[in-house]
Structures are given as structure tokens and as C-alpha cells.
Design a protein around this motif. Structure first.
Motif, PDB file in Angstrom:
ATOM      1  N   MET A  92      67.077 -24.057  14.201  1.00  0.00           N
ATOM      2  CA  MET A  92      66.977 -23.960  12.766  1.00  0.00           C
ATOM      3  C   MET A  92      68.324 -24.372  12.171  1.00  0.00           C
ATOM      4  O   MET A  92      69.374 -24.009  12.686  1.00  0.00           O
ATOM      5  N   ARG A  93      68.253 -25.090  11.096  1.00  0.00           N
ATOM      6  CA  ARG A  93      69.460 -25.537  10.391  1.00  0.00           C
ATOM      7  C   ARG A  93      69.724 -24.606   9.208  1.00  0.00           C
ATOM      8  O   ARG A  93      68.809 -24.276   8.467  1.00  0.00           O
ATOM      9  N   LEU A  94      70.981 -24.195   9.047  1.00  0.00           N
ATOM     10  CA  LEU A  94      71.393 -23.401   7.898  1.00  0.00           C
ATOM     11  C   LEU A  94      72.245 -24.267   6.994  1.00  0.00           C
ATOM     12  O   LEU A  94      73.112 -24.998   7.466  1.00  0.00           O
ATOM     13  N   THR A  95      72.006 -24.165   5.688  1.00  0.00           N
ATOM     14  CA  THR A  95      72.755 -24.959   4.725  1.00  0.00           C
ATOM     15  C   THR A  95      73.227 -24.076   3.578  1.00  0.00           C
ATOM     16  O   THR A  95      72.469 -23.254   3.072  1.00  0.00           O
ATOM     17  N   LEU A  96      74.469 -24.278   3.188  1.00  0.00           N
ATOM     18  CA  LEU A  96      74.998 -23.700   1.965  1.00  0.00           C
ATOM     19  C   LEU A  96      75.035 -24.853   0.973  1.00  0.00           C
ATOM     20  O   LEU A  96      75.766 -25.809   1.175  1.00  0.00           O
ATOM     21  N   CYS A  97      74.219 -24.770  -0.058  1.00  0.00           N
ATOM     22  CA  CYS A  97      74.152 -25.807  -1.086  1.00  0.00           C
ATOM     23  C   CYS A  97      74.712 -25.228  -2.377  1.00  0.00           C
ATOM     24  O   CYS A  97      74.334 -24.128  -2.778  1.00  0.00           O
ATOM     25  N   ALA A  98      75.629 -25.967  -3.002  1.00  0.00           N
ATOM     26  CA  ALA A  98      76.264 -25.471  -4.214  1.00  0.00           C
ATOM     27  C   ALA A  98      76.411 -26.588  -5.234  1.00  0.00           C
ATOM     28  O   ALA A  98      76.660 -27.739  -4.868  1.00  0.00           O
ATOM     29  N   VAL A  99      76.250 -26.233  -6.491  1.00  0.00           N
ATOM     30  CA  VAL A  99      76.470 -27.180  -7.581  1.00  0.00           C
ATOM     31  C   VAL A  99      77.969 -27.276  -7.817  1.00  0.00           C
ATOM     32  O   VAL A  99      78.647 -26.258  -7.951  1.00  0.00           O
ATOM     33  N   GLY A 100      78.478 -28.489  -7.848  1.00  0.00           N
ATOM     34  CA  GLY A 100      79.901 -28.728  -8.070  1.00  0.00           C
ATOM     35  C   GLY A 100      80.633 -28.988  -6.771  1.00  0.00           C
ATOM     36  O   GLY A 100      80.115 -28.734  -5.683  1.00  0.00           O
ATOM     37  N   GLY A 148      69.977 -21.105  18.668  1.00  0.00           N
ATOM     38  CA  GLY A 148      69.059 -22.072  18.077  1.00  0.00           C
ATOM     39  C   GLY A 148      69.265 -22.207  16.576  1.00  0.00           C
ATOM     40  O   GLY A 148      68.361 -22.644  15.862  1.00  0.00           O
ATOM     41  N   ILE A 149      70.442 -21.809  16.101  1.00  0.00           N
ATOM     42  CA  ILE A 149      70.791 -21.940  14.687  1.00  0.00           C
ATOM     43  C   ILE A 149      71.986 -22.881  14.604  1.00  0.00           C
ATOM     44  O   ILE A 149      73.123 -22.475  14.808  1.00  0.00           O
ATOM     45  N   SER A 150      71.704 -24.143  14.356  1.00  0.00           N
ATOM     46  CA  SER A 150      72.796 -25.108  14.286  1.00  0.00           C
ATOM     47  C   SER A 150      72.236 -26.437  13.806  1.00  0.00           C
ATOM     48  O   SER A 150      71.108 -26.783  14.143  1.00  0.00           O
ATOM     49  N   PRO A 151      72.944 -27.184  13.056  1.00  0.00           N
ATOM     50  CA  PRO A 151      74.261 -26.899  12.504  1.00  0.00           C
ATOM     51  C   PRO A 151      74.163 -26.032  11.258  1.00  0.00           C
ATOM     52  O   PRO A 151      73.093 -25.820  10.702  1.00  0.00           O
ATOM     53  N   VAL A 152      75.318 -25.550  10.846  1.00  0.00           N
ATOM     54  CA  VAL A 152      75.442 -24.835   9.581  1.00  0.00           C
ATOM     55  C   VAL A 152      76.314 -25.730   8.714  1.00  0.00           C
ATOM     56  O   VAL A 152      77.456 -26.005   9.057  1.00  0.00           O
ATOM     57  N   ASP A 153      75.740 -26.234   7.634  1.00  0.00           N
ATOM     58  CA  ASP A 153      76.470 -27.247   6.872  1.00  0.00           C
ATOM     59  C   ASP A 153      76.570 -26.926   5.386  1.00  0.00           C
ATOM     60  O   ASP A 153      75.968 -25.986   4.892  1.00  0.00           O
ATOM     61  N   LEU A 154      77.354 -27.748   4.710  1.00  0.00           N
ATOM     62  CA  LEU A 154      77.608 -27.612   3.286  1.00  0.00           C
ATOM     63  C   LEU A 154      77.101 -28.843   2.559  1.00  0.00           C
ATOM     64  O   LEU A 154      77.393 -29.968   2.962  1.00  0.00           O
ATOM     65  N   LEU A 155      76.324 -28.622   1.506  1.00  0.00           N
ATOM     66  CA  LEU A 155      75.888 -29.698   0.617  1.00  0.00           C
ATOM     67  C   LEU A 155      76.394 -29.380  -0.781  1.00  0.00           C
ATOM     68  O   LEU A 155      76.131 -28.291  -1.301  1.00  0.00           O
TER      69      LEU A 155
END
Length: 163
Positions: free
Chosen positions: A1-9, A35-42
Motif C-alpha cells: 500500500m502506498r501512503l501519500t501526504l498531499c498538501a496545498v502549497g 507492505g506500506i511503501s513508498p510514503v511520499d509527498l505531493l
């Protein structure tokens, strides 16, 4: 599973951004065995030159930018002052449930200065609150990234988190 931190700005070259990237990298390394990878930033570009626009219009414009960035779907968790004040273990448990269900992506979403469009809040699996205080945008990113790392350490049985 992929984890993402998505933020405006965009934070740019700041101490907070360095911390966010460090915690997300740690979460990626810890999460691999789970099974949790990658953890990314958008980062979604905030609307420029729209000072005269209403808060509702800005939120709607940001929602469209977010939707185009997150076009592959998955579980959406919004950050909102009216959300649930979950413990770190509760966050970890929810992430583990999504992983066990076979979800491909879980995205934590931080809106712009005016918050998130009501349609995004409604579309989310749940909203997460960091307490009743108002926090600077950059610090919310750091706190959320740390909680994502903390959740992976809880699930991995590592001693980082103490109850």
C-alpha cells in the motif's frame, strides 16, 4: 500500500520541509517490511493572484487541482479542525485495516489557508483533527508526517511509540 501526504502549497527550502521529508523517508524505510511503501509527498500548487476571489471559489479551485493530482483514487483522509482527534494507535489501526483490505493508496490531505472544499470533506473516509488549536500550515505537515512514521513503527512493533 502506498501512503501519500498531499498538501496545498509548496514549502520550499525550509526547516519544516526538511523535517517532513525526513519523517516520510523514515516511514518508507519502516513500512517496507509491512507492505506500506513508498510514503511520499505531493504538493498541489495553490492558486495565485486570486485575492479577490471568495473563500468558496478558492476552495473549489484547489479541489480541482487536488482531484487532478490524485486521479488514481484510493482512500482519502482529510485534515480538518472539525475532524476526529485520533490517538496514534487509532491512526495505525485504521491504516492497518486499509492495508489488510488491499487498498492500494491512502492519502492524507491538508488543504490551503481557507481549508478544504466541503465536497472533499464529504468524499473522505474520515477527517483527522490535531486538536482545537489553530496550527501553522507548515507545522501541520510536520506533525502529520511524524504521525505517518509513528503509525508504521507501531505496526512494525518498534519501540518508538510509548503509551
Amino acid at each position: 500500500m502506498r501512503l501519500t501526504l498531499c498538501a496545498v502549497g509548496k514549502l520550499g527550502a525550509t526547516v519544516e520541509n526538511t523535517l517532513v521529508k525526513d519523517y516520510l523517508n523514515r516511514a518508507t524505510l519502516t513500512g517496507r517490511g509491512l507492505g506500506i511503501s513508498p510514503v511520499d509527498l505531493l504538493e498541489v500548487e495553490a492558486k495565485k493572484g486570486a485575492k479577490a476571489a471568495t473563500s468558496a471559489l478558492l476552495k473549489a479551485q484547489e479541489m480541482e487541482a487536488i482531484k487532478s493530482t490524485l486521479s488514481d483514487g484510493g482512500i482519502l483522509i482529510t485534515c480538518d479542525e472539525h475532524g476526529e482527534p485520533l490517538t496514534s494507535r487509532q491512526i495505525a489501526t485504521r491504516l492497518n485495516t486499509y492495508k489488510d483490505r488491499g487498498e492500494r493508496r491512502v492519502t492524507f490531505l491538508i488543504g490551503g489557508a481557507d481549508g478544504l472544499d466541503p465536497a472533499l470533506l464529504k468524499a473522505s473516509a474520515f477527517s483527522l483533527a490535531f486538536g482545537p488549536q489553530t496550527w501553522p500550515h507548515a507545522l501541520v505537515r510536520v506533525m502529520l508526517a511524524e504521525q505517518m512514521y509513528r503509525a508504521t513503527t507501531i505496526l512494525a512493533g518498534l519501540p518508538y511509540h510509548r503509551d
